[in-house]
Design a protein around this motif. Structure first.
Motif, mmCIF file in Angstrom:
data_model
loop_
_atom_site.group_PDB
_atom_site.id
_atom_site.type_symbol
_atom_site.label_atom_id
_atom_site.label_comp_id
_atom_site.label_asym_id
_atom_site.label_seq_id
_atom_site.Cartn_x
_atom_site.Cartn_y
_atom_site.Cartn_z
ATOM 1 N N GLY A 43 32.309 70.131 -23.127
ATOM 2 C CA GLY A 43 32.911 71.141 -24.007
ATOM 3 C C GLY A 43 33.506 72.289 -23.210
ATOM 4 O O GLY A 43 34.567 72.825 -23.557
ATOM 5 N N GLY A 62 37.684 73.530 -23.100
ATOM 6 C CA GLY A 62 38.187 74.894 -23.296
ATOM 7 C C GLY A 62 38.786 75.474 -22.025
ATOM 8 O O GLY A 62 39.810 76.167 -22.064
ATOM 9 N N LEU A 113 38.636 75.398 -31.314
ATOM 10 C CA LEU A 113 38.849 74.239 -30.452
ATOM 11 C C LEU A 113 38.304 72.932 -30.997
ATOM 12 O O LEU A 113 38.647 71.873 -30.509
ATOM 13 N N THR A 114 37.392 73.024 -31.962
ATOM 14 C CA THR A 114 36.739 71.781 -32.361
ATOM 15 C C THR A 114 36.847 71.562 -33.865
ATOM 16 O O THR A 114 36.873 72.510 -34.646
ATOM 17 N N TRP A 144 34.850 77.581 -30.244
ATOM 18 C CA TRP A 144 34.372 77.021 -28.969
ATOM 19 C C TRP A 144 32.894 77.371 -28.746
ATOM 20 O O TRP A 144 32.105 76.559 -28.288
#
Ligand SMILES: [Zn+2]
Length: 385
Positions: A302, A306, A232-233, A247
């Motif tokens: 964060g 997600g 995700l990042t 994540w």
């Protein structure tokens, strides 16, 4: 046929609570005479008891209430986690008979040593509350009872977890911890039997359990819902799985503690009980400590990023946050909701688990008891009956 009818009576008592024979007959579609005979057998097997009278106001002779027996048959849930071991005993009535948790730096020990400790804790529970089975929650992917993936406990890959409990001579199942936690949320409590539920737990790893249409999503290799390693990042923080950008590197416990405290700070001592450390994080946040508040706000954001992916995929009626996400939820929900709301059209309901760190063991004990509800004749008739 008879075992199916016994199971129907037990399920009725579990789902609808204590009732009279007449109500059981109405609920199961069986005759009152049949129900009376079945209840007699369930009493003899120690699974139900007859107690109080039906509340006044009903016409005729007051009926005796039948209820699940709070003693006798139990299931045991065991959790092997990165920094603790836990055991919980649940009886057929859904009451917790015993629970214990010990802090343990699992990653620093050989699996055999951890299994020996977990087995000894379980044996002590079984000696006090004889159980029909054990389910072990493990933070990773499990096929059969063998660990297939374990990003935060790499030396466990290939370990047969059930074999470590062989001395107990009980049926032992092994399952992913977040899946069992999702089942615990789904089987009891405020969100019981919500057909579409996403459970997210924050511990050293970040786990997910997804229930869609009342069924736990497992996937083809049992890794369905393992959301911690969603890429995700763009960050380059290394994850326990060997990749970057997961994540978990943003919202896992390690990320929180790293952001909130320097090395040497007691918050980062894995030998201390996790709940004590989290209580200290909460104290610092309530005292207005800027570094702690900023760390929590980043985790909340964060989480929302997600959660938006999961909400888009599964459209759950409720997203339940467990583990440390629940314990620190009061500081996480606002930034989470903000980030989520910016990414999905419908702001879904995000709630905090009330089961805390007992969710996985509770789900495990629940699963361990299922054979009793499927076929009550597996529980022997009591000698004294
Ligand atoms: Zn990863």
């Amino acid at each position: 046929m008879r075992s199916a009818n016994l199971a129907a009576v037990l399920a009725c008592l579990r789902d609808d609570g204590p009732r009279s024979r007449a109500q059981l007959a109405a609920g199961t579609g069986l005759t009152k005479a049949t129900v009376s005979s079945l209840v007699g057998e369930l009493v003899d097997r120690g699974l139900v008891s007859e107690g109080g009278l039906l509340r006044p106001g009903s016409v005729g002779r007051p009926g005796t209430l039948v209820e699940l027996a709070g003693r006798g048959t139990c299931g045991i849930g065991v959790e092997i986690n990165v920094d603790y071991l836990a055991v919980l005993v649940l009886d057929v009535a859904g009451e917790v008979r015993r629970q214990a948790r010990v802090a343990l730096d699992t990653a620093a020990l050989e699996p055999a040593e951890v299994l020996a400790r977990a087995s000894a804790m379980t044996a002590a529970a079984h000696a006090e509350h004889p159980a029909v089975g054990v389910t072990v929650a493990f933070p990773g992917g499990v096929q059969g009872s063998v660990v297939r993936t374990a990003p935060n406990l790499p030396r466990w890959v290939g370990t047969d977890v059930a074999a470590g409990f062989a001395e107990l001579a009980l049926p032992v199942r092994v399952a992913n911890d977040a899946d069992l936690s999702a089942l615990a949320e789904w089987s009891a409590g405020p969100h019981a039997h919500v057909p579409d539920l996403v459970y997210l737990t924050g511990e050293v790893g970040v786990g997910g359990g997804v229930i869609t249409g009342g069924q736990l999503l497992r996937g083809s290799t049992g890794l369905g819902g393992e959301v911690g390693h969603l890429a995700l990042t763009p960050g380059d923080a290394a994850c326990g799985c060997g990749r970057t950008g997961c994540w978990e590197t943003v919202v896992g416990l390690a990320a929180l503690l790293r952001a909130a405290a320097d090395p040497g700070d007691p918050l980062r001592d894995p030998g201390r009980d996790l709940e004590d450390r989290l209580a200290e994080v909460a104290d610092r946040a309530r005292d207005g400590d800027a570094r702690t508040l900023a760390a929590l706000a980043d985790i909340g954001t964060g989480l929302g990023v997600g959660a938006a992916v999961l909400v888009s995929l599964f459209d759950p009626a409720v997203v339940v946050l467990g583990g440390y996400f629940a314990q620190l939820g009061e500081f996480l929900l606002d930034p989470l909701t903000q980030a989520l709301g910016a990414r999905v059209a419908d702001p879904h309901r995000v709630v905090l688990s009330t089961l805390g760190f007992t969710a996985a063991v509770r789900g495990g004990a629940h699963v361990a008891l299922q054979p009793v509800f499927t076929d009550p004749t597996t529980v022997p008739l009591e000698a004294s009956a």
